[in-house]
Design an enzyme around this catalytic site. Structure first.
Site, PDB file in Angstrom:
ATOM      1  N   SER A 262       0.817  -1.214   0.000  1.00  0.00           N
ATOM      2  CA  SER A 262       0.000   0.000   0.000  1.00  0.00           C
ATOM      3  C   SER A 262       0.845   1.256   0.000  1.00  0.00           C
ATOM      4  O   SER A 262       0.470   2.264  -0.610  1.00  0.00           O
ATOM      5  CB  SER A 262      -0.946  -0.004   1.207  1.00  0.00           C
ATOM      6  OG  SER A 262      -0.216   0.005   2.427  1.00  0.00           O
TER       7      SER A 262
ATOM      8  N   ASP B 268       1.142  -0.289   8.269  1.00  0.00           N
ATOM      9  CA  ASP B 268       2.549  -0.689   8.246  1.00  0.00           C
ATOM     10  C   ASP B 268       3.159  -0.357   6.890  1.00  0.00           C
ATOM     11  O   ASP B 268       2.459  -0.047   5.920  1.00  0.00           O
ATOM     12  CB  ASP B 268       2.703  -2.172   8.578  1.00  0.00           C
ATOM     13  CG  ASP B 268       1.917  -3.060   7.618  1.00  0.00           C
ATOM     14  OD1 ASP B 268       1.400  -2.544   6.606  1.00  0.00           O
ATOM     15  OD2 ASP B 268       1.821  -4.266   7.889  1.00  0.00           O
TER      16      ASP B 268
ATOM     17  N   ASP C 231       7.258  -4.179   7.992  1.00  0.00           N
ATOM     18  CA  ASP C 231       7.428  -5.571   7.586  1.00  0.00           C
ATOM     19  C   ASP C 231       8.624  -5.604   6.646  1.00  0.00           C
ATOM     20  O   ASP C 231       8.558  -5.076   5.526  1.00  0.00           O
ATOM     21  CB  ASP C 231       6.185  -6.105   6.867  1.00  0.00           C
ATOM     22  CG  ASP C 231       5.060  -6.424   7.833  1.00  0.00           C
ATOM     23  OD1 ASP C 231       5.242  -6.252   9.053  1.00  0.00           O
ATOM     24  OD2 ASP C 231       3.985  -6.834   7.370  1.00  0.00           O
TER      25      ASP C 231
ATOM     26  N   TYR D  22     -11.437  -8.199   4.296  1.00  0.00           N
ATOM     27  CA  TYR D  22     -10.072  -7.753   4.010  1.00  0.00           C
ATOM     28  C   TYR D  22      -9.121  -8.536   4.912  1.00  0.00           C
ATOM     29  O   TYR D  22      -8.891  -8.180   6.062  1.00  0.00           O
ATOM     30  CB  TYR D  22      -9.927  -6.253   4.275  1.00  0.00           C
ATOM     31  CG  TYR D  22      -8.602  -5.678   3.820  1.00  0.00           C
ATOM     32  CD1 TYR D  22      -8.482  -5.077   2.564  1.00  0.00           C
ATOM     33  CD2 TYR D  22      -7.472  -5.730   4.621  1.00  0.00           C
ATOM     34  CE1 TYR D  22      -7.279  -4.552   2.133  1.00  0.00           C
ATOM     35  CE2 TYR D  22      -6.264  -5.206   4.199  1.00  0.00           C
ATOM     36  CZ  TYR D  22      -6.173  -4.627   2.960  1.00  0.00           C
ATOM     37  OH  TYR D  22      -4.973  -4.100   2.529  1.00  0.00           O
TER      38      TYR D  22
ATOM     39  N   ASP E 169       5.445  -1.989   4.017  1.00  0.00           N
ATOM     40  CA  ASP E 169       6.070  -3.194   3.478  1.00  0.00           C
ATOM     41  C   ASP E 169       7.379  -2.790   2.816  1.00  0.00           C
ATOM     42  O   ASP E 169       7.396  -1.973   1.886  1.00  0.00           O
ATOM     43  CB  ASP E 169       5.150  -3.848   2.446  1.00  0.00           C
ATOM     44  CG  ASP E 169       3.872  -4.375   3.084  1.00  0.00           C
ATOM     45  OD1 ASP E 169       3.969  -5.067   4.110  1.00  0.00           O
ATOM     46  OD2 ASP E 169       2.787  -4.085   2.552  1.00  0.00           O
TER      47      ASP E 169
ATOM     48  N   LYS F 268     -10.629  -0.696  -0.451  1.00  0.00           N
ATOM     49  CA  LYS F 268     -10.003  -1.247   0.750  1.00  0.00           C
ATOM     50  C   LYS F 268     -10.793  -0.844   1.990  1.00  0.00           C
ATOM     51  O   LYS F 268     -10.999  -1.666   2.906  1.00  0.00           O
ATOM     52  CB  LYS F 268      -8.561  -0.754   0.862  1.00  0.00           C
ATOM     53  CG  LYS F 268      -7.609  -1.381  -0.138  1.00  0.00           C
ATOM     54  CD  LYS F 268      -6.201  -0.828   0.002  1.00  0.00           C
ATOM     55  CE  LYS F 268      -5.606  -1.122   1.353  1.00  0.00           C
ATOM     56  NZ  LYS F 268      -4.212  -0.658   1.476  1.00  0.00           N
TER      57      LYS F 268
END
Length: 605
Positions: A107, A118, A173, A243, A120, A234
């Protein structure tokens, strides 16, 4: 898969767009090249206003914090690679040139992240820096000593190995990929297939997130319209409880690919149009026909690509959504028959609401009404997860949650699909408990429209035992980590799951002329009616355990309640199905031993 559409009254494209207006972006021909009407523009303004007021955009201050965290993380990675290069005996010149880079995906890379989301991230290092030791041991220990880092959780046995942590309060992450280069250039182009040369499958999967995100942005006609539409969908998916990739629904990349497909089918549409077309397309989509943004690419590197003609496993996929970067994979292999059923019903819900919005009979807020999950079923499975402390619960919960979709699959398998599950992705916490605790819930119902033989039973003792054995294979198990599985009726749901901290009175419920498999329906023809409060039903309150669920007895560490009485199942048949717990010889459920407990369906007139 989807029918053609005729758009009337659309505005002509500006002259500057005429060279682009007929461009084909995907494997399917566009359904319509029409642009927005005045009414579409008005609805679009209302939609964007609602999204702004919903708090799904982060503040400029948080954006600046994220950028600073990424700068700090990039420097940590560079220092770590140089340290390893020196320790491995390379020359000082090599140490000086040694480099590692950080790329984002998900995202954040797509520009659709919200507050507190978070980030990624992918760390790319040279060929001599290993994942198993250098990343998960040395870098882990470096991060562990840093004051800015908290909640550090390595998951090195995952399908895509990852280190999860918070850096200055922002969730990260972090994946790792070692490429076949001694020196990693700062401007490394990972979209080239050559970056996959001489890498293993875990590295390919780690690189795939960034490669897929870059391809998506290249394959949509208008990035801004794509991003706004994806934010909207989303938000909708989270409100409607669909989701969650780990639970068997769809995660961020899946929703991005579905939205990108609709953008390709309607290249000149604006977000309000794209949201409406999204539900129109996927309400009529004939699964398991795959969603693909581009042709599947073959390459001589030898990695398997998704191909149901060649691979029998690919033929079992129920809702294939194919990634656009080599090697093309099905990103939604977690979807089960039960979760697909739920999502199709939610697409139908969204389609009917959008039809009413276009007729000025509803507004956008109707689309984002929360799912009535705890109103929709008469029976639930409650999965309580406990640990000695919050740190242990963090790791244990993550492991158990990753196994929950297997419980859904096992129940489908062991009941021949007759008992349907609706796993709900939200986590619920009972803060009054002395131990660290959280719980997940699954709605249960028999398959609608199917006759059930007299005395037919669904025995899930072995199913629960098998699920428990799989959960207990956790390599990092610690004393205090435990799991309890209980069957609870709707009136027995614990109070802590409701926002106000107590059970709400179920006085409002959506109905339509067409009953959905969930027992709830779309608000397009909604009617409100009163339901009798539970207190008037004449049933006494169930006994409670320390987990707020009905009194349970253990089954190999799991549990099934011994005092669950009879409860009607929502169904479409004239035969009322009842979930009961009874012994092999018909004894009183209260007196049963754990080995004699079964979850049954009895039919009555």
């Amino acid at each position: 898969m989807v029918g053609s559409e005729k758009e009337n009254g659309s505005s002509p494209a500006p002259p500057s767009q005429k060279a682009e207006v007929k461009k084909k972006y995907g494997v399917m021909n566009p359904i319509s090249y029409a642009g927005p009407t005045e009414a579409d523009l008005h609805r679009n303004a209302l939609l964007e206003k609602l999204l702004m007021e919903s708090g799904i955009y982060e503040s400029m201050e948080e954006t600046a914090r994220r950028e600073e965290v990424l700068r700090r993380l990039d420097q940590i990675i560079k220092d770590w690679v140089k340290q390893l290069t020196r320790q491995k005996g390379y020359t000082e010149k090599m140490v000086e040139e040694a480099n590692g880079i950080v790329r984002t995906f998900g995202s954040y890379r797509l520009g659709v992240h919200g507050p507190n989301a978070d980030i990624d991230t992918l760390c790319i290092g040279p060929s001599y820096v290993t994942r198993e030791h250098d990343f998960f041991v040395i870098l882990h220990n470096i991060l562990l000593e840093m004051e800015e880092v908290s909640d550090l959780q390595p998951v090195n046995d995952a399908h895509v190995p990852v280190m999860k942590f918070k850096f200055q309060g922002i969730s990260i992450d972090l994946l790792y990929a070692s490429v076949s280069l001694l020196i990693v250039p700062e401007d490394l182009d990972i979209s080239q297939n050559s970056v996959l040369y001489n890498t293993d499958e875990k590295t390919v999967r780690s690189l795939n997130g960034c490669r897929v995100a870059d391809q998506i942005l290249k394959l949509v006609p208008n990035v801004e319209n794509f991003c706004t539409t994806l934010r909207c969908l989303k938000f909708w998916a989270k409100r409607r409880g669909v989701y969650s990739n780990v639970t068997g629904f769809l995660g961020g990349v899946n929703w991005a690919l579905l939205v990108a497909q609709v953008c390709q089918l309607y290249p000149n549409a604006i977000p309000s149009m794209l949201v409406s077309r999204f539900f129109r397309v996927y309400t009529n989509w004939r699964w398991p026909n795959p969603v693909m943004l581009c042709p599947i690419e073959e390459d001589d590197l030898g990695f398997n690509v998704w191909d149901p003609r060649k691979w029998s496993r690919d033929r079992t996929h129920l809702m294939p959504i194919i990634t656009p970067a080599y090697p093309c994979m099905n990103s939604s292999y977690n979807v089960s028959a039960s979760t697909l059923r739920v999502m199709v019903e939610q697409f139908l819900f969204g389609n009917k609401v959008c039809e009413e919005i276009e007729l000025n009979k509803a507004n956008w807020s109707c689309l984002f009404e929360p799912s009535l999950f705890f109103e929709s079923y008469k029976n639930y499975l409650q999965v309580d997860i406990v640990a000695a402390d919050a740190d242990d619960l963090l790791a244990w919960r993550g492991w158990v949650e990753s196994r929950l979709r297997l419980l859904t699959l096992k129940i489908e398998r062991d009941t021949d699909g007759m008992l349907q599950c609706h796993p709900f992705p939200n986590e619920y916490i009972d803060t009054s408990k002395p131990c660290a605790h959280c719980a997940f819930f699954m709605g249960l119902q028999r398959q609608p429209g199917v006759k059930v033989q007299e005395g037919q039973q669904f025995d899930i003792r072995a199913t629960v035992d098998e699920f428990k054995q799989g959960v207990n294979s956790y390599n990092l198990w610690r004393p205090g980590m435990d799991i309890f599985v209980s069957h609870v009726r709707r009136r027995q749901l614990p109070a802590y799951i409701f926002p106000e901290g107590y059970k709400r009175q179920r006085q409002l419920r959506h109905t339509t002329t067409t009953t959905t498999p969930e027992g709830s329906s779309s608000p397009s023809s909604e009617k409100r009616f009163k339901r009798k409060h539970d207190a008037s039903s004449g049933h006494g309150k169930p006994k409670k355990t320390s987990f707020g669920s009905p009194e349970c007895v253990g089954i190999g560490g799991s549990s099934i309640p011994v005092n669950s009485g009879i409860e009607d199942l929502a169904c479409e048949s004239s035969i009322t199905q009842k979930v009961v717990l009874e012994s092999e010889d018909g004894a009183n459920p209260e007196s049963m031993q754990p080995s004699a407990i079964r979850l049954s369906l009895e039919s009555t007139a």
